[in-house]
Design an enzyme around this catalytic site. Sequence first.
Site, PDB file in Angstrom:
ATOM      1  N   ASP A  23      70.414  -3.888  50.451  1.00 59.75           N
ATOM      2  CA  ASP A  23      71.019  -2.557  50.581  1.00 59.75           C
ATOM      3  C   ASP A  23      72.069  -2.451  49.473  1.00 59.75           C
ATOM      4  OD1 ASP A  23      72.604  -0.348  51.214  1.00 59.75           O
ATOM      5  OD2 ASP A  23      72.366  -0.615  53.374  1.00 59.75           O
TER       6      ASP A  23
ATOM      7  N   ARG B 138      54.739  16.371  54.242  1.00 60.24           N
ATOM      8  CA  ARG B 138      55.154  15.095  54.850  1.00 60.24           C
ATOM      9  C   ARG B 138      54.787  13.921  53.953  1.00 60.24           C
ATOM     10  NH1 ARG B 138      52.019  12.787  58.323  1.00 60.24           N
ATOM     11  NH2 ARG B 138      51.442  14.680  59.429  1.00 60.24           N
TER      12      ARG B 138
ATOM     13  N   TYR C 142      75.573  -2.923  57.651  1.00 58.47           N
ATOM     14  CA  TYR C 142      75.933  -1.574  58.111  1.00 58.47           C
ATOM     15  C   TYR C 142      75.660  -1.459  59.620  1.00 58.47           C
ATOM     16  CZ  TYR C 142      75.720   3.518  58.481  1.00 58.47           C
ATOM     17  OH  TYR C 142      75.918   4.820  58.851  1.00 58.47           O
TER      18      TYR C 142
ATOM     19  N   LYS D  30      75.224   8.780  50.271  1.00 58.08           N
ATOM     20  CA  LYS D  30      76.537   8.310  49.843  1.00 58.08           C
ATOM     21  C   LYS D  30      76.741   8.537  48.341  1.00 58.08           C
ATOM     22  CE  LYS D  30      76.761   6.996  54.132  1.00 58.08           C
ATOM     23  NZ  LYS D  30      76.381   5.625  54.517  1.00 58.08           N
TER      24      LYS D  30
END
Length: 399
Positions: free
Chosen positions: A185, A60, A113, A210
């Site tokens: 972003d 983690r 977004y 993406k």
Amino acid sequence: MTKMNNAKFATKAVWAGEKDYLVHGATQVPVIPSVAFGYDDMDEWYEVAVGRKKGHIYGRNTNPTVQAFEDKVKVLERANAATSFSTGMAAISNTLYTFLRPGDRVVTIKDTYGGTNKIFTEFLPKLNIDVVFCETGDVEQIKKETAKGCTIVYLETPTNPTVKITDIRACAEAGKQVGALVVVDNTFATPVNQNPLTLGADLVLHSATKFLGGHADALGGVVVGLDESLIEAIYHYREINGATMDPWAAYLILRGMKTLELRVKRQAENAEKLATYLQTVEEVETVFYPGLIDHPNHEIAKAQMSGFGGMLSFAVAGGVDTVRHLLPKLAFANRAANLGAVETTVGPARTTSHVECTPQERAAMGIPEGLIRVSCGIEDGEDIIADFKQAFEAAQIEA
Ligand SMILES: *Cc1c(COP(=O)(O)O)cnc(C)c1O
């Protein structure tokens, strides 16, 4: 290291961040799915656990395959530090929650977004955090709102789905003046076309799902910055809250990134060709692509980007009805909600990026019901145009 620093983007995309993680003479970074890392030496284990010695303890927190991915993005975005996430939204939410406190103020734009917009409209207000939405691209309004004081200036450029552009440098300067963190972003632009850190941004984030990954087969997110203490704070939030990138995803995205420049350049070429063609189609009312001279933000796009990217959108006459006939006729396109893949991907804004909005809200945002978003793939550009041509013809016969 200097050799890598002097190398051009495509060379870095292939080589950067990998050497430290190769084992057994392998030329490729391995997937290490191990959840934990073992130590026979109790003192060494302790040193690594308290962060005095390099190494891995628990998946983690850190993982070698995931770190190789972070190192590559760090080099490509010209950053000093990077930390990764399970998804792009995890990168965005963890970054916001790391720095925001009740009573804080965020200045952002209307066209972020969809998921990001939900954090701003649904989740931050519950924490008594005030979010101000400026007209996308309106630098004067962003400067004015920022000057009133804020903790974060949050930008996205180009935006989804009408590819609007905001002047990063001007907003970053405004943010600096009030001590705000400027977050960008950079998913749509990719580091091939735009490096916001060099324009004054403090933090740059990506949905690695993406363009970075490029093959629509792995989810991921990443945040990079020049100030290592900022990234350390975000890393700490993520290591405790747990939105960790999976090593298998890291491997796939790392592999995808080797061809990032080739893909993005072809996608931009195809987008330019398709946008130019769409302008000649009778059924098309508007074409949105920052590379077109009549795009309202073309000049600023030209100044801050080295290419205009693979994303475009267009509005068809006849709205939803035309969309319904047109899209199923395309032979070389996925009708899907993702973007940035090697395959051309199309979808109506009302079904994809702005599905949460009412038709009235979409209209207020300048998103016609007949708006189609296109993420150009790496196919031959002439085939893409021929495909759209036959689809328009077939749709017309049917309608
Ligand atoms: C897809 C996307 C996100 C969210 O990324 P996920 O990996 O889907 O969580 C954020 N910003 C932009 C611009 C995106 O396109």
